[in-house]
Design an enzyme around this catalytic site. Structure first.
Site, PDB file in Angstrom:
ATOM      1  CG  ASP A  90      -1.686   1.227   1.450  1.00 15.60           C
ATOM      2  OD1 ASP A  90      -2.372   1.649   0.508  1.00 15.60           O
ATOM      3  OD2 ASP A  90      -1.595   1.811   2.556  1.00 15.60           O
ATOM      4  CB  THR A 120      -2.246   2.500  -4.153  1.00 15.99           C
ATOM      5  OG1 THR A 120      -2.675   3.734  -3.592  1.00 15.99           O
ATOM      6  CG2 THR A 120      -2.217   2.631  -5.670  1.00 15.99           C
ATOM      7  N   GLY A 121      -5.207   2.577  -3.250  1.00 19.31           N
ATOM      8  CA  GLY A 121      -6.500   3.155  -3.587  1.00 19.31           C
ATOM      9  C   GLY A 121      -6.373   4.328  -4.537  1.00 19.31           C
ATOM     10  CE  LYS A 140      -5.182  -1.125  -1.546  1.00 19.19           C
ATOM     11  NZ  LYS A 140      -4.260  -0.511  -0.578  1.00 19.19           N
ATOM     12  CG  ASP A 174      -2.661   2.592   6.277  1.00 24.16           C
ATOM     13  OD1 ASP A 174      -3.043   3.708   6.680  1.00 24.16           O
ATOM     14  OD2 ASP A 174      -2.713   2.280   5.078  1.00 24.16           O
ATOM     15  CB  SER A 175      -6.793   1.805   5.364  1.00 23.64           C
ATOM     16  OG  SER A 175      -6.093   2.935   5.874  1.00 23.64           O
ATOM     17  CG  ASN A 185      -7.772   0.558   1.114  1.00 19.38           C
ATOM     18  OD1 ASN A 185      -7.080   0.462   2.123  1.00 19.38           O
ATOM     19  ND2 ASN A 185      -7.538   1.463   0.187  1.00 19.38           N
TER      20      ASN A 185
END
Length: 251
Positions: A14, A48-49, A177, A200-201, A203
């Site tokens: 990420d 990544t988002g 992901k 970390d999140s 997603n």
């Protein structure tokens, strides 16, 4: 010193809150250890988002020519600029998500299309003319954010996550992901058991659970830490470099 790859072949990273520090920079320590991983034959994949354009600048800093996962799995790239697969968010759902956002004047919102990124200050003139990938809401008042989340959870066909405690991110149902990583594994010929995922999140949770080793950052949301096999240092402490040293490489 020469390093060898341990048992893992793919490192999925990420970006925000993970590889990047709080100033959105790659620390020299992280960059150095990513280079060591690449030199040892590990495939390092940005996961990544972010949309492709903003993720690309990070990937280019590291000199990576490897697969990329953008907009939470909505796009999978064989390598930078070479699209492998794209999954669109239904136009009617985007219009519905936008209408919901408009009911809350204080809420910031944005959406990625294949052509551009739109937001509260600059929305698409003709929603139906764009090919949409992801919609997001941002609000520091978690009560209001919770109201929005409660509403969209009653709708069908959406994959709901976040990239911070103060936002909601929406992709087409089944896009994450994790599903993107499974496709990347097929592309490069490895198994999910040979993947290390770091994030970390929310997603990142599906990928962390699906990978051979799922690692939460020290600054991760608590739910992510609970889902992970291990917790590394924070994004201010070069947590990614720690993961590479501890699990990905051996001397």
């Amino acid at each position: 010193m020469a390093y060898e790859r341990a048992k893992y072949r793919l490192l999925a990273l990420d970006l925000d809150g993970t590889l990047l520090n709080d100033r959105s920079e790659i620390s020299e320590t992280n960059a150095e250890w990513v280079r060591h991983a690449v030199e040892a034959g590990v495939t390092v994949c940005a996961s990544t988002g972010r949309g492709f354009k903003s993720a690309l600048s990070i990937v280019e800093q590291l000199g990576l020519k490897t697969p990329m996962i953008t907009v939470n799995g909505g796009e999978i790239w064989t390598k930078p600029h070479v699209l492998h697969r794209r999954t669109l968010l239904d136009v009617e759902k985007v219009m519905k998500l936008h209408a919901l956002a408009e009911r809350y004047p204080e809420v910031w919102y944005w959406a990625y299309s294949t052509e551009d990124i739109y937001n509260k200050e600059r929305w698409a003139g003709d929603t139906t003319a764009s090919h949409w990938l992801k919609f997001g809401y941002y609000m520091e008042d978690t009560d209001i954010l919770g109201e929005i989340l409660k509403e969209i959870r009653t709708w069908e066909g959406l994959e709901i996550s976040n990239s911070s405690p103060h936002n909601i991110e929406i992709n087409p149902l089944g896009i994450s992901k994790a599903t993107a990583l499974e496709e990347v594994c097929r592309m490069i010929g490895c198994e999910m058991s040979e993947v290390v995922s770091v994030g970390d999140s929310l997603n990142d949770i599906a990928a962390i659970r699906a990978s051979g080793l799922g690692v939460a950052m020290g600054n991760a949301q608590q739910e992510v830490k609970l889902a992970a096999d291990a917790v590394t240092g924070t994004n201010q402490e070069h947590g990614v470099a720690q993961v590479i040293q501890q699990y990905v490489l051996r001397t």
